[in-house]
Design an enzyme around this catalytic site. Sequence first.
Site, mmCIF file in Angstrom:
data_model
loop_
_atom_site.group_PDB
_atom_site.id
_atom_site.type_symbol
_atom_site.label_atom_id
_atom_site.label_comp_id
_atom_site.label_asym_id
_atom_site.label_seq_id
_atom_site.Cartn_x
_atom_site.Cartn_y
_atom_site.Cartn_z
ATOM 1 N N GLY A 50 -7.924 -22.272 -17.998
ATOM 2 C CA GLY A 50 -9.340 -21.276 -17.673
ATOM 3 C C GLY A 50 -8.680 -19.647 -18.791
ATOM 4 O O GLY A 50 -7.685 -20.722 -19.156
ATOM 5 N N CYS A 51 -9.936 -19.328 -18.886
ATOM 6 C CA CYS A 51 -9.446 -18.304 -20.148
ATOM 7 C C CYS A 51 -8.537 -16.773 -19.737
ATOM 8 O O CYS A 51 -7.379 -16.730 -19.833
ATOM 9 C CB CYS A 51 -10.748 -17.375 -20.158
ATOM 10 S SG CYS A 51 -10.889 -16.043 -22.118
ATOM 11 N N GLN A 52 -8.426 -16.586 -18.080
ATOM 12 C CA GLN A 52 -7.676 -16.346 -17.425
ATOM 13 C C GLN A 52 -6.449 -16.792 -16.901
ATOM 14 O O GLN A 52 -5.173 -16.570 -17.606
ATOM 15 C CB GLN A 52 -8.787 -15.519 -16.536
ATOM 16 C CG GLN A 52 -9.936 -14.235 -16.942
ATOM 17 C CD GLN A 52 -9.086 -13.531 -17.065
ATOM 18 O OE1 GLN A 52 -7.476 -13.232 -17.578
ATOM 19 N NE2 GLN A 52 -9.846 -12.752 -17.889
#
Lengths: 139, 411
Positions: A50-52
């Site tokens: 994920g980006c996070q």
Amino acid sequence: MSIAEIQAEIVDEFALFDEWMDKYEHLIELGKDLPVIAEEFKTEDNLIKGCQSRVWLHANLNDGKIEFTAESDAIITKGIVALMIRVFSNQTPKNIASSNVDFIDEIGLKEHLSPTRSNGLLSMLKQIKMYSIAYQAKV
Amino acid sequence: MSTQTDILDLKKIRADFPILAQEVNGKPLVYFDNGATSQKPQQVIDVINTYYSNENSNIHRGIHTLSQVATDAYEKARKVVQAFINAEHEHEVIFTSGTTGSINTIASSFGKAHLKEGDEIIISTMEHHSNIVPWQMICEEKGANLKVVPINDAGEFLFDEYEKLLSSKTKLVAVTHVSNTLGTINPVKEIIAKAQEHGALTLIDGAQAVPHKKVDVRDLDCDFYVFSGHKMLGPTGVGILYGKETILNELPPYQGGGDMIKTVTFEKTTYNELPHKFEAGTPNIVGGIALASAIEYMNAIGIDNIASYEDELLTYATAQIKTIEGVRIIGEAQNKASVLSFVVDGTHPSDIGMIVDKLGIAIRTGHHCTEPLMNRFNIPGTARASFAFYNTTKEIDVFIEALKKAIKMLV
Ligand SMILES: Cc1ncc(COP(=O)(O)O)c(C=O)c1O
């Protein structure tokens, strides 16, 4: 227990919390308690980026049921990962494929499955379904 | 705990931003994600509303009155931008879709015309993906090479290393003015002067600079300066490409279409003059007009006042956050603007972000579109509070308390 029964149990469990803080504290506890995934399975292949935050998901077919182990580098995400494992691990591919995940909405954590969160959870869920479809062919 | 400042009339300013009055998750909104996009004052919102209510028409094409009204407003906006960055000519100001659009325009046009195999383009470690990927793409296409200036642990551009990378092969240097992740203000004037000694062109990514400090493109003497409207009180979907007249005249157009042509036959098309050569198709007309009103709003407060006040905010926030055990600030350059990035021992940035969000505070977590920079610091990402002049020290106090609470829950 069936997938639906486990989900109902989780919903009951979370009904005890009125405050988001208590809910998050519970998730953090669940995250901390999640058995760690074996280092050998923390591979690029098992990584859901994920980006996070990152989630690792490993699946293994055992006696007609799928065993999932998972891990995340963010603790709240990991708490939700723990819930997913509780719901889906040790179930048959067929049951997993035909199940829903309404409990996430019912316990008020729907926002964590939104694509904008980009925390890997939505992809993890898709991956769980993919495994169930792939393993259905094998059992 | 919080200090009082009298540089700005915060009460009046905050009243101009309707969104700031709302509650999020039952708490008063504290908006500290200005690096991603700023909020918009009522004055800018009104301009958008008025345009569509009273002035909407296509520009540069009609002889009817409304078209003239819209064209005049759009061209007046160009002049406002010109004055804002002190460009010599108004046709050096090209309206684009944003910083990303501007950089891609130059990477493509410049690359097509001037880049050859073995040539080099220099960027820095702290670039936003927007100032990395377009250069990578054109380098790959042309067989050119991308060189990267390293930074020190404080997050500062290493000038000595930069000088070592410069050579006759260097065709262009593209560096950010202010880092969106670290807040570092780079010595762009010196960077530009050095590049010129080697005959290289310069592009400065001003996305995080123009909202916070005075920018004078003639003083900098850069060849290109790019920024986005939405980070400086304007709407999304509009941005600026400033380029020196002589350089822009030499470059081929980026896109073909209406407005950018002089005459078209099926055999040959001749291109329009600047700025239209780089503005193919119907532009974001209202975006340009509203951007000008955003600039006028900032001018009325005074860019230097904004800069001083935001410095106070940053200094205050930095001092406060340093009192919390386990917090490590990422980006401790001598010269910083409005950005406070940090990690907390034993926690993931996204956990911090999720908890403070529940307390009404909007911060950004993740790699901030600067993955190579995160790799440089060996971290998956940071939590970032980025301030605007409508923020207050009181909001910083709320944020610090929320952060303490988050850490208590997580560690
Ligand atoms: C330094 C920097 N460069 C470029 C960009 C890209 O801007 P935009 O997405 O508006 O094109 C940003 C925005 O996040 C930025 O902070």
